[in-house]
Motif scaffolding. Structure first.
Motif, short mmCIF file in Angstrom:
data_model
loop_
_atom_site.label_atom_id
_atom_site.label_comp_id
_atom_site.label_asym_id
_atom_site.label_seq_id
_atom_site.Cartn_x
_atom_site.Cartn_y
_atom_site.Cartn_z
N ASN A 1 8.02 -43.49 -21.59
CA ASN A 1 6.61 -43.33 -21.96
C ASN A 1 5.89 -42.50 -20.91
OD1 ASN A 1 6.92 -45.08 -24.23
ND2 ASN A 1 6.83 -46.81 -22.82
N VAL A 2 5.03 -41.61 -21.36
CA VAL A 2 4.31 -40.75 -20.44
C VAL A 2 3.21 -41.54 -19.74
CG1 VAL A 2 2.87 -38.69 -20.23
CG2 VAL A 2 4.81 -38.70 -21.81
N LYS B 1 5.05 -33.92 -15.50
CA LYS B 1 5.14 -35.00 -16.48
C LYS B 1 5.74 -36.20 -15.76
CE LYS B 1 7.04 -36.00 -21.05
NZ LYS B 1 7.88 -35.42 -22.12
N HIS B 2 5.00 -37.29 -15.74
CA HIS B 2 5.40 -38.53 -15.05
C HIS B 2 5.65 -39.58 -16.12
CE1 HIS B 2 4.05 -41.86 -11.99
NE2 HIS B 2 5.32 -41.95 -12.31
N THR B 3 6.88 -40.10 -16.20
CA THR B 3 7.23 -41.08 -17.22
C THR B 3 7.73 -42.38 -16.61
OG1 THR B 3 9.49 -40.16 -17.38
CG2 THR B 3 7.85 -39.31 -18.93
N ASP C 1 1.50 -40.01 -17.03
CA ASP C 1 0.52 -38.95 -16.79
C ASP C 1 1.23 -37.61 -16.92
OD1 ASP C 1 -1.90 -37.76 -16.20
OD2 ASP C 1 -1.87 -38.23 -14.06
N GLN C 2 0.46 -36.61 -17.28
CA GLN C 2 0.99 -35.25 -17.34
C GLN C 2 -0.17 -34.29 -17.25
OE1 GLN C 2 3.09 -34.58 -20.97
NE2 GLN C 2 1.32 -34.91 -22.27
#
Length: 189
Positions: free
Chosen positions: A138-139, A131-133, A141-142
């Protein structure tokens, strides 16, 4: 005389205590960590290594579980991702499976049963979720990724590198390069 027997007693105690302190750890030990300490913008944890393909299908389960190679790969991932991650962003990674490059080939006999043979047919594989925020949480990418490098012995093969995890670390570095591309590179496509 008393000092020499005292000295001999101390040496004997150290000798007997040595093997206990030097016990090698296995990645499947119940007291082995399952995550790295939360430091900086990257957190890395992993599922039970006893279920990893490297141990389950190794040909030599006892040799495959020796050491702390899962933690070493997680540390490498954490350090590499922290260098590439833009300021304020965070990355959470869970390693769900590892199959290191190479394979034990027990049919080669007892003299080679503890030898990992590295060949093209045994590429490194890593499965993970992430999970990249952004800085606001805010996300970006995941998802789940199943990484494999079937050409790991070609190209930049890192000649002279004696790190036994060099292929797996290279696989993780390639993923980070692709996953954490600056936004300008992504929009230019």
């Amino acid at each position: 005389m008393k000092t020499s027997s005292l000295f001999a007693g101390i040496l004997l105690a150290l000798f007997l205590a040595g093997p206990v302190a030097a016990k090698s750890r296995n990645v499947t030990d119940p007291d082995a960590p399952r995550s790295l300490p939360a430091e900086g913008p990257v957190s890395v944890d992993w599922t039970d290594p006893a279920q990893f393909s490297d141990i389950r299908y190794s040909g030599n389960r006892w040799e495959a579980q020796r050491g702390n190679w899962v933690e070493q790969l997680a540390q490498h991932l954490q350090k590499s991702a922290a260098k590439k991650l833009p300021s304020g962003e965070k990355l959470q990674v869970t390693i769900t499976d590892i199959k290191r490059a190479g394979q034990y080939e027990p049919w080669r006999g007892p003299n080679l049963q503890n030898t990992r043979f590295v060949r093209e047919i045994y590429p490194p594989r890593v499965s993970l979720t992430f999970k990249h925020t952004d800085a606001q949480g805010n996300v970006i990418d995941q998802g789940e990724r199943k990484l494999v490098d079937s050409g790991f012995l070609m190209g930049n093969s890192m000649f002279g590198d004696s790190d036994p995890l060099r292929y797996e670390k290279g696989l993780l570095d390639d993923w980070l390069r692709k996953e954490l591309k600056p936004k300008t590179e992504l929009s230019a496509r």
